[in-house]
Design a protein around this motif. Sequence first.
Motif, PDB file in Angstrom:
ATOM      1  N   VAL A   5      -4.706  68.625  55.097  1.00  0.00           N
ATOM      2  CA  VAL A   5      -5.534  69.005  53.946  1.00  0.00           C
ATOM      3  C   VAL A   5      -6.948  69.350  54.388  1.00  0.00           C
ATOM      4  N   ILE A   6      -7.493  70.407  53.764  1.00  0.00           N
ATOM      5  CA  ILE A   6      -8.930  70.695  53.802  1.00  0.00           C
ATOM      6  C   ILE A   6      -9.423  70.536  52.371  1.00  0.00           C
ATOM      7  N   LEU A   7     -10.407  69.672  52.154  1.00  0.00           N
ATOM      8  CA  LEU A   7     -10.912  69.396  50.807  1.00  0.00           C
ATOM      9  C   LEU A   7     -12.344  69.889  50.672  1.00  0.00           C
ATOM     10  N   THR A   8     -12.585  70.685  49.632  1.00  0.00           N
ATOM     11  CA  THR A   8     -13.942  71.151  49.334  1.00  0.00           C
ATOM     12  C   THR A   8     -14.403  70.503  48.037  1.00  0.00           C
ATOM     13  N   VAL A   9     -15.692  70.130  47.996  1.00  0.00           N
ATOM     14  CA  VAL A   9     -16.251  69.444  46.821  1.00  0.00           C
ATOM     15  C   VAL A   9     -17.559  70.123  46.435  1.00  0.00           C
ATOM     16  N   ALA A  14     -18.650  78.343  40.430  1.00  0.00           N
ATOM     17  CA  ALA A  14     -18.657  79.600  41.178  1.00  0.00           C
ATOM     18  C   ALA A  14     -18.662  79.335  42.677  1.00  0.00           C
ATOM     19  N   VAL A  15     -19.498  78.388  43.117  1.00  0.00           N
ATOM     20  CA  VAL A  15     -19.561  78.055  44.541  1.00  0.00           C
ATOM     21  C   VAL A  15     -18.245  77.404  44.985  1.00  0.00           C
ATOM     22  N   SER A  16     -17.701  76.533  44.133  1.00  0.00           N
ATOM     23  CA  SER A  16     -16.447  75.861  44.462  1.00  0.00           C
ATOM     24  C   SER A  16     -15.325  76.863  44.687  1.00  0.00           C
ATOM     25  N   ARG A  17     -15.235  77.872  43.782  1.00  0.00           N
ATOM     26  CA  ARG A  17     -14.188  78.880  43.939  1.00  0.00           C
ATOM     27  C   ARG A  17     -14.412  79.702  45.196  1.00  0.00           C
ATOM     28  N   ALA A  18     -15.679  80.004  45.480  1.00  0.00           N
ATOM     29  CA  ALA A  18     -15.992  80.856  46.625  1.00  0.00           C
ATOM     30  C   ALA A  18     -15.637  80.183  47.948  1.00  0.00           C
ATOM     31  N   VAL A  19     -16.021  78.899  48.099  1.00  0.00           N
ATOM     32  CA  VAL A  19     -15.748  78.228  49.369  1.00  0.00           C
ATOM     33  C   VAL A  19     -14.240  78.001  49.542  1.00  0.00           C
ATOM     34  N   ALA A  20     -13.553  77.641  48.435  1.00  0.00           N
ATOM     35  CA  ALA A  20     -12.106  77.454  48.535  1.00  0.00           C
ATOM     36  C   ALA A  20     -11.411  78.766  48.862  1.00  0.00           C
ATOM     37  N   ARG A  21     -11.892  79.855  48.274  1.00  0.00           N
ATOM     38  CA  ARG A  21     -11.303  81.170  48.544  1.00  0.00           C
ATOM     39  C   ARG A  21     -11.465  81.559  49.998  1.00  0.00           C
ATOM     40  N   ASP A  22     -12.675  81.386  50.527  1.00  0.00           N
ATOM     41  CA  ASP A  22     -12.913  81.772  51.920  1.00  0.00           C
ATOM     42  C   ASP A  22     -12.111  80.901  52.897  1.00  0.00           C
ATOM     43  N   ILE A  23     -12.017  79.612  52.595  1.00  0.00           N
ATOM     44  CA  ILE A  23     -11.254  78.701  53.461  1.00  0.00           C
ATOM     45  C   ILE A  23      -9.769  79.038  53.392  1.00  0.00           C
ATOM     46  N   ARG A  24      -9.278  79.266  52.191  1.00  0.00           N
ATOM     47  CA  ARG A  24      -7.847  79.538  52.021  1.00  0.00           C
ATOM     48  C   ARG A  24      -7.449  80.850  52.690  1.00  0.00           C
ATOM     49  N   ARG A  25      -8.341  81.831  52.635  1.00  0.00           N
ATOM     50  CA  ARG A  25      -8.023  83.145  53.192  1.00  0.00           C
ATOM     51  C   ARG A  25      -7.757  83.069  54.691  1.00  0.00           C
ATOM     52  N   ARG A  26      -8.486  82.216  55.379  1.00  0.00           N
ATOM     53  CA  ARG A  26      -8.324  82.157  56.841  1.00  0.00           C
ATOM     54  C   ARG A  26      -7.372  81.044  57.286  1.00  0.00           C
ATOM     55  N   TYR A  27      -7.324  79.930  56.517  1.00  0.00           N
ATOM     56  CA  TYR A  27      -6.582  78.758  57.002  1.00  0.00           C
ATOM     57  C   TYR A  27      -5.408  78.361  56.089  1.00  0.00           C
ATOM     58  N   GLU A 120     -19.125  85.142  60.377  1.00  0.00           N
ATOM     59  CA  GLU A 120     -20.194  84.791  61.309  1.00  0.00           C
ATOM     60  C   GLU A 120     -20.724  83.382  61.096  1.00  0.00           C
ATOM     61  N   LYS A 121     -20.813  82.931  59.820  1.00  0.00           N
ATOM     62  CA  LYS A 121     -21.514  81.684  59.526  1.00  0.00           C
ATOM     63  C   LYS A 121     -20.617  80.519  59.105  1.00  0.00           C
ATOM     64  N   LEU A 122     -19.365  80.816  58.741  1.00  0.00           N
ATOM     65  CA  LEU A 122     -18.487  79.750  58.284  1.00  0.00           C
ATOM     66  C   LEU A 122     -17.323  79.513  59.238  1.00  0.00           C
ATOM     67  N   TYR A 123     -16.569  80.568  59.521  1.00  0.00           N
ATOM     68  CA  TYR A 123     -15.338  80.392  60.288  1.00  0.00           C
ATOM     69  C   TYR A 123     -15.549  79.864  61.706  1.00  0.00           C
ATOM     70  N   PRO A 124     -16.548  80.318  62.438  1.00  0.00           N
ATOM     71  CA  PRO A 124     -16.728  79.753  63.786  1.00  0.00           C
ATOM     72  C   PRO A 124     -16.938  78.242  63.767  1.00  0.00           C
ATOM     73  N   VAL A 125     -17.717  77.751  62.770  1.00  0.00           N
ATOM     74  CA  VAL A 125     -17.948  76.309  62.656  1.00  0.00           C
ATOM     75  C   VAL A 125     -16.650  75.575  62.337  1.00  0.00           C
ATOM     76  N   VAL A 126     -15.920  76.082  61.321  1.00  0.00           N
ATOM     77  CA  VAL A 126     -14.679  75.428  60.901  1.00  0.00           C
ATOM     78  C   VAL A 126     -13.635  75.500  62.007  1.00  0.00           C
ATOM     79  N   ASP A 127     -13.562  76.639  62.704  1.00  0.00           N
ATOM     80  CA  ASP A 127     -12.615  76.753  63.818  1.00  0.00           C
ATOM     81  C   ASP A 127     -12.829  75.645  64.838  1.00  0.00           C
ATOM     82  N   GLY A 128     -14.087  75.428  65.202  1.00  0.00           N
ATOM     83  CA  GLY A 128     -14.396  74.415  66.201  1.00  0.00           C
ATOM     84  C   GLY A 128     -14.057  73.008  65.730  1.00  0.00           C
ATOM     85  N   LEU A 129     -14.341  72.720  64.453  1.00  0.00           N
ATOM     86  CA  LEU A 129     -14.070  71.392  63.921  1.00  0.00           C
ATOM     87  C   LEU A 129     -12.569  71.127  63.823  1.00  0.00           C
ATOM     88  N   LEU A 130     -11.818  72.126  63.384  1.00  0.00           N
ATOM     89  CA  LEU A 130     -10.373  71.946  63.276  1.00  0.00           C
ATOM     90  C   LEU A 130      -9.724  71.802  64.647  1.00  0.00           C
TER      91      LEU A 130
END
Length: 552
Positions: A5-9, A14-27, A120-130
Amino acid sequence: MANPVILTVDDDPAVSRAVARDIRRRYGDRYRVLRASSGPEALDALREVKLRGEQVALLLADHRMPEMTGVEFLEAAMDIFPAARRVLLTAYADTDAAIEAINVVDLDHYLLKPWHPPEEKLYPVVDGLLEAWSVTPDAASIEIRVVGHRWSAPSFKVRDFLARNLVPYRWLLSDDPEGARLLDAAGATEADVPLVVTAEGKALVAPNETELAALAGLTVVPASDFYDLVVIGGGPAGLGSAVYGASEGLRTVLVERRATGGQAGQSSRIENYLGFPDGVSGAQLTDRARRQAVKFGAELLSAREVVGLSEAGGARLLRFGDGSEIAAHTVVLATGVSYRVLDAPGLADFTGRGVFYGAAATEAPSCVDQDVYIVGGANSAGQAAVHFSRYAARVHLLIRGADLTASMSRYLIDQLERIDRITVHPHTAVVGGTGQDHLQQLTLCDTRTGQARSVDTSWLFIFIGAEPRTDWLDGVLVRDGRGFIVTGPDLLTGGRRPAGWSLSRDPYHLETSVPGVFAAGDVRAESVKRVASAVGEGAMAVSLVHRYLEAQ
């Protein structure tokens, strides 16, 4: 197994939908993305995930939320999923709070909003953490989990029931971090144990055996109200009857009060059973017999106790403890025997807390480098001594007689003599036990001199006597003075058939004083107390069932 699970809070929709959308699109193809609108809602979601035995890889929480800040949420989430990677979403003005959170909640990263473009600003960070999380993820539980106290008798009963029914489970102490997290997730406390949590996340506090059987996926409700053959008891004799009955076309149901296998099912290794030159454990033999019975179409009912037997014309009625009934043309009683209670001061207080009847194989790994005491001189006690010698510092086998030759097979005596860790103590009886929350000391007595001595131990396993569980048949069937069921020619007194016998013929060899009701295995008077003979009697009973049915 479910994806991690990846959980966004975030409380801003609007921000909640945006971050979940971007995370879901890649992961989204590898992870399950959940989103929550507040810290308390997110904690509830994490508790549900914990109960389901799933993994949480990443937590992304906005800092500024009204009910609970992102830092407060991440701090609370650490108690549930300490290995999950933690990211705080902040505005530029909150960078000081983010830096402080690095120390408070061991923050892995903080992201400034907005994070576009995510490439550039989200996926590289999340990639490294995962990637870092995948090296040391939380251990996912796909089996039942049991949380309890080390010296809790109810906790032992739950573990013993699952182990004897061959249900895999994971044992967690209530004061261990993972056990405490499960208790918290279920809204329970240490006083509520044992807690049982299924792989699907269903939690039950101190379940009884019927509830536990249902949770474990065992069958507890009969599929029909009438059968050709009901077998009561799931030891070797009962399983033998179920296999032969079902394989020969009889509508067969086996009813077991606790766990299939009986006393033989608890044996660590049976080495004198035909066809297994290298030996076979009681659990392995039981598992094969269960699968064989089911393959032929036998129905197996678990955690159901039969408390009544009566005649209803040509049918035999069986009443369960809850008042429900099933009927059958014929019945095979294969309820076996239970170990006799050792009546010594103090021991009853520690049953399940250092004093155990039977092998209690679940306890063996806890006996590492400790002294274990076993009472009994028959094969079951010898097999247990061999098994516990693999873990304990020393195993003490206590017997009242001068040696083992009168009650134990020669091959087993020879095996015990070859194991240095096992010591046989002849002319020795247990006369007392003391301790605080569990057994800590035994008093032993030399049966010749009466001299007593004390030994320090937390482990006593008892294998004495053989008592048939036949009180519920009092006044229904003929039993001998010790409660064993009398069958066949032994029912004839001076050539006369037993009182109430309604047929013109004599009882068949394994038939009881009620026509169509047979007894097999250890519960039968004058039977040979061996696994092979019990299986043979179970099979023989089915041949007599056929003879009985053909004559009706």
